[in-house]
Design an enzyme around this catalytic site. Structure first.
Site, PDB file in Angstrom:
ATOM      1  N   SER A 281       0.723  -1.682   0.603  1.00 47.17           N
ATOM      2  CA  SER A 281       0.018  -0.090   0.587  1.00 47.17           C
ATOM      3  C   SER A 281       0.655   0.944  -0.082  1.00 47.17           C
ATOM      4  O   SER A 281       1.543   1.196   0.467  1.00 47.17           O
ATOM      5  CB  SER A 281      -0.698   0.051   1.270  1.00 47.17           C
ATOM      6  N   LYS A 287       0.704  -3.137   5.055  1.00 45.70           N
ATOM      7  CA  LYS A 287      -0.328  -4.519   3.539  1.00 45.70           C
ATOM      8  C   LYS A 287       0.597  -5.004   2.937  1.00 45.70           C
ATOM      9  O   LYS A 287       1.628  -4.777   2.302  1.00 45.70           O
ATOM     10  CB  LYS A 287      -0.430  -3.515   3.512  1.00 45.70           C
ATOM     11  N   GLU A 294      -6.595 -10.343  -7.090  1.00 44.57           N
ATOM     12  CA  GLU A 294      -7.927  -9.569  -7.565  1.00 44.57           C
ATOM     13  C   GLU A 294      -8.030  -8.997  -8.748  1.00 44.57           C
ATOM     14  O   GLU A 294      -9.561  -9.687  -8.691  1.00 44.57           O
ATOM     15  CB  GLU A 294      -7.982  -8.476  -6.300  1.00 44.57           C
TER      16      GLU A 294
END
Ligand code: ARG
Length: 462
Positions: A281, A287, A294
């Site tokens: 991130s 993160k 995804e």
């Protein structure tokens, strides 16, 4: 000034408006068919020669000229740049005429771009279909390898995303193997209808030259030739079938992705993805996001879209060829690109994934996943299944109140519910017995799963 390789200037006194040209021209994308169209043109020239339409020296000039175009294109990355050709067919013919002169002006004898484009498109798609099939196989190998690496691991199986019954981790892996097996079968079946040659259908009515279509088809590796010229130039069923088969591949990849997105979350903690397939991130330093997964999930939608756009494009088109059909290219090209990169991405994700076997086992041991086993135990003691189900439901409720798993209850407490329960219940409730009991074909017993894994390896050897 006419456009390079323009195929139809004679009847026109005005040149195309530049906005129309931009709208109409397909060269910016159909250049992908270049090699296929050159190969088909060589075969067509040979067909014309065999029919006595071209002389031996003309066909030699044409085939040498066309082969030289293939070499030139592979030697020069910028070969297509700066051309204002309408489409790949006019580009090739223009280049050929520029290179060899009059013999090149004969190559389009007895054909139309309508049978030409359908032929090149099928030839190209046949090969891409084979590449996709090989990529599916690579993914299947990665699945088998992952299953083998964690062959003793146990996973909670879910329905409604609620813990249901324990399964072998390899059983979960092989579920995806089976989906992909069907995907390959579907592609192989679609390939039969892709690999039919329309060339010789002309614009719509057939050709007036005595071309041996079977010989041309054999030269190009087609399995057969189309039976009706009107159908042949306007059939894009194969593109619909192809994008449909690819849609199912993407459905399967997106489900695999979703399982893994859940499993690699902190809440599950079953699977760890490699850093090499994750990203961070820009704001939150801690993160590590499953972007590859995804994207697999997200890219499914665009492939479905291409399938639908082809159906909508074809619906209600009058026979035979209509320019609407030029829209088939980008839908299929993007489907090919998306499916190929998705399969490759899924493969590297699995090759680099690790499974936290303690966590998956702990999860499979927690949450009454052996309740069905207790009911089955009672049935084997002669209790009717409905009574067993009802009783076990009450036992589970009692266990929840006690904050205990079923195998943590005492024999006395259990016998309060039904006197048929004996000491051997604790063996029956163990995860080992729960798994071993599912020993019919297709079940998750370790024995069945080991056999299934062996069968999967055999399949991959073929
Ligand atoms: N670029 C066209 C296509 O992809 C080729 C066929 C054009 N035929 C024609 N009669 N305008 O469909």
């Amino acid at each position: 000034m006419t456009k390079s390789g323009q195929l139809w200037g004679g009847r026109f006194s005005e040149k195309p408006h530049e906005t129309f040209a931009e709208f109409n021209d397909s060269f910016k994308f159909d250049r992908r068919l270049f090699a296929a169209d050159v190969r088909a043109s060589i075969a067509h020239a040979n067909g014309l020669a065999a029919a006595g339409v071209l002389t031996a020296s003309e066909v030699a000039e044409i085939t040498a000229g066309l082969s030289a175009l293939l070499d030139a294109a592979s030697a020069d990355a910028g070969y297509f740049d700066g051309s204002d050709a309408e489409d790949v067919h006019s580009f090739i013919e223009g280049k050929l005429i520029a290179a060899i002169g009059d013999a090149g002006r004969k190559v389009h004898t007895g054909r139309s771009r309508n049978d030409q484009v359908a032929t090149a498109f099928r030839l190209w798609l046949r090969e891409e279909t084979d590449t996709i099939s090989a990529f599916i196989r690579d993914l299947q190998s990665a699945i088998v390898e992952l299953a083998g690496r964690y062959k003793d691991a146990v996973l909670p199986g879910y329905t409604h995303l609620q813990r249901a019954q324990p399964v072998m981790f390899a059983h979960w892996c092989l579920a995806y193997f089976e989906m992909l097996r069907r995907d390959r079968e579907r592609l192989a079946d679609t390939r039969k209808r892709i690999n039919v040659m329309p060339l010789g259908s002309g614009a719509l009515a057939g050709t007036g030259f005595a071309i041996e279509r079977d010989a041309v088809a054999a030269e190009l590796g087609f399995d057969g030739i189309s039976a009706n010229s009107l159908d042949a130039v306007s059939d894009r069923d194969f593109a619909v079938e192809f994008t449909s088969a690819c849609s199912l591949i993407m459905v399967h990849l997106s489900r695999l992705a979703e399982d893994l997105i859940l499993y690699c979350s902190t809440e599950f903690g079953f699977v760890t993805l490699s850093d090499a397939v994750s990203s961070g991130s820009s704001l939150m330093p801690q993160k590590k996001n499953p972007d590859a997964l995804e994207l697999l999930r997200g890219k499914a939608g665009r492939v479905f879209g291409h399938n639908i756009s082809l159906l909508a494009m074809l619906k209600g088109l009058p026979l035979a060829y209509n320019k609407d059909m030029q829209e088939d290219k980008q839908a299929v090209f993007d489907t090919v690109d998306t499916v190929q990169i998705s399969l490759r991405a899924a493969t590297i994700v699995l090759e680099n994934a690790t499974v936290n076997e303690e966590k998956t086992l702990a999860a499979a041991n927690n949450g009454y996943l052996n309740a069905t086993e207790l009911a089955d135990y009672l049935v084997k003691k002669g209790v009717p299944f409905r009574t067993a189900h009802e009783t076990v439901g009450r036992i589970v409720l009692f266990a929840i109140e006690q904050g205990k798993e079923l195998d943590e209850l005492t024999i006395e407490a259990l016998r309060e519910f039904l006197p048929e329960i004996d000491e051997d219940v604790f063996t029956a409730l163990s995860i080992e017995s729960t798994l071993a009991a599912k020993n019919t074909v297709g079940g998750t017993s370790p024995e069945r799963v080991a056999n299934a894994l062996t069968a999967a390896k055999e399949y991959l050897k073929k």
